[in-house]
Scaffold this motif. Structure first.
Motif, PDB file in Angstrom:
ATOM      1  N   SER A 305      27.775 -48.464   7.654  1.00 16.70           N
ATOM      2  CA  SER A 305      26.607 -49.306   7.375  1.00 16.70           C
ATOM      3  C   SER A 305      25.466 -49.010   8.346  1.00 16.70           C
ATOM      4  CB  SER A 305      26.996 -50.789   7.440  1.00 16.70           C
ATOM      5  OG  SER A 305      27.487 -51.135   8.714  1.00 16.70           O
ATOM      6  N   MET A 323      30.517 -45.887   4.074  1.00 14.24           N
ATOM      7  CA  MET A 323      30.685 -47.343   4.066  1.00 14.24           C
ATOM      8  C   MET A 323      31.752 -47.741   3.044  1.00 14.24           C
ATOM      9  SD  MET A 323      27.648 -50.201   3.842  1.00 14.24           S
ATOM     10  CE  MET A 323      27.258 -49.985   2.100  1.00 14.24           C
ATOM     11  N   CYS A 383      25.112 -55.833   5.356  1.00 15.05           N
ATOM     12  CA  CYS A 383      26.544 -55.522   5.329  1.00 15.05           C
ATOM     13  C   CYS A 383      27.197 -55.620   6.703  1.00 15.05           C
ATOM     14  CB  CYS A 383      26.756 -54.114   4.762  1.00 15.05           C
ATOM     15  SG  CYS A 383      26.150 -53.890   3.077  1.00 15.05           S
TER      16      CYS A 383
END
Length: 403
Positions: A305, A323, A383
């Motif tokens: 992320s 990710m 995230c």
């Protein structure tokens, strides 16, 4: 396990088809988001409400789905879900004909209801079909079927219509959706007649022996007395949200960056996730535990992320695969860790976990809102805190039941 030792290859094959169907139904959002933006001229935040409408039913129908399973069994609930899917895609056709965003939201809600019933059936089923310590391996196998299906709707519809994503309008959706309706009806009939044995977790039977089979649950009077389950629900809420962002935003992100052939970028995240699933099949539980897999994947997702938001935009899209690689074993690890030692509360605990999938409505909607404010790349900052909490659960949260 209360079921006899049998050859589970046939049940696994049928459940694999159902996991594929789950991924296919969720993957349609990757196409709908940019198509609705182009055809109806709606904002990013509004278009991501389509994904939210798909996941809100997990909160609404999670508990009723558990009651349905208790009443008619896993297999018939699976069959029912496919017929609900067929009804949902018929509503999509009506929505396209009416050019109504409200109807699209309703169709997505009905599709989400079908998904809630199917997820409530297949996830606990595959978890308790064999030994709990190898559940992550079985779920990893199912995950490959699921995640490889996510890009299929976009690529199938682009191929069928002979148009790139940015040229497809809602007027083009009737033909492909009729084919999808027919496929779901066939799957519903197939699920009804599938040779799937009914299974139960240790201590799930209401009998004198249940306390011996699962002493941790014997003294409990409510499913809310399992702190490792409640923390697991929060971790699953966040995980489903960030994984949906990684899988469901790729085509839209590629469009935002002006990349040619945006639909082809839908493969980036599934490839990363499938690589992780393959590792799970190989290493769990022989070399690493489910908890260790969760910790490793959390670190990978955190790094991924950061790379997505900190690298140049023209290459940042490729780091979504990193990710997604981190996301890969989170689902296979979270389910068995959260469902451990629930005994007679197994179905109720499964219902709570299904309700936690409501995160797929909240997190992508927040992403769409942030995208309008900060731009598509910086919106992925969302995230990071999610992955940090999942790391906590993998390090300490699931251990609460053992203290």
């Amino acid at each position: 396990m209360s079921q006899e030792k049998t050859n589970f290859m046939i049940p696994l094959s049928f459940i694999g088809i159902m996991f594929f169907a789950i991924g296919f139904a969720l993957g349609i959002n990757s196409l709908l988001v940019p198509v609705l933006q182009g055809s109806l001229g709606i904002s990013n935040a509004a278009s991501y409400l389509i994904i939210a409408a798909t996941f809100i039913p997990f909160l609404v129908f999670g508990y009723p789905a558990g009651l349905t399973i208790k009443a008619i069994g896993y297999k018939k609930t699976m069959s029912l879900s496919f017929f609900i899917f067929a009804a949902a895609f018929y509503l999509f056709i009506l929505s396209a004909n009416e050019k109504s965003f409200s109807l699209f939201l309703l169709a997505s809600f009905v599709s989400g209801a079908a998904n809630a019933y199917l997820q409530a059936s297949v996830n606990p089923y595959i978890t308790i079909l064999g030994p709990l310590e190898s559940a992550a391996k079985r779920i990893s196998i199912m995950g490959i079927c699921n995640k490889m299906a996510w890009p299929i709707p976009s690529i199938f519809i682009v191929w069928l219509l002979g148009k790139d994503v940015n040229l497809i309008s809602i007027d083009d959706l009737e033909k492909p959706f009729l084919i999808i309706i027919a496929a779901f009806i066939v799957l519903g009939i197939m699920a009804f007649f599938a040779p799937l044995p009914e299974v139960k977790a240790a201590g799930e039977d209401e009998s004198e022996d249940s306390a011996d089979a699962c002493p941790y649950a014997a003294g409990k009077t409510s499913v809310f007395q399992f702190p490792h389950l409640l923390l697991g629900c929060l971790a699953l809420f966040l995980y489903v949200g960030v994984e949906t962002v990684s899988l469901g935003t790729l085509v839209d992100y590629a469009n935002s960056l002006g990349l040619e052939g945006a639909a082809n970028y839908a493969w980036i995240a599934p490839i990363g996730i499938v690589i992780g699933y393959i590792c799970g099949i190989i290493f769990i539980p022989k070399y690493i535990s489910q908890a260790t897999a969760l910790k490793v994947c959390s670190w990978l997702a955190i790094i991924g992320s950061l790379l997505v938001v900190l690298t140049p935009s023209d290459i940042s899209i490729y780091f979504i695969s990193f990710m997604a690689l981190g996301c890969s074993l989170m689902w296979p690890a979270l389910w068995p860790l959260a469902m451990a030692d629930l005994g007679k509360f197994t179905k109720a605990g499964s219902s709570l976990l299904i309700m936690a999938m409501f995160g797929g409505a909240v997190i992508p909607t927040l992403y769409g809102w942030l995208k309008d404010i900060t731009g598509p790349q910086q919106a992925y900052w969302l995230c990071l805190p999610c992955f940090l909490f999942i790391l906590y659960y993998g390090m300490a949260g699931y251990k609460i039941r053992t203290k």
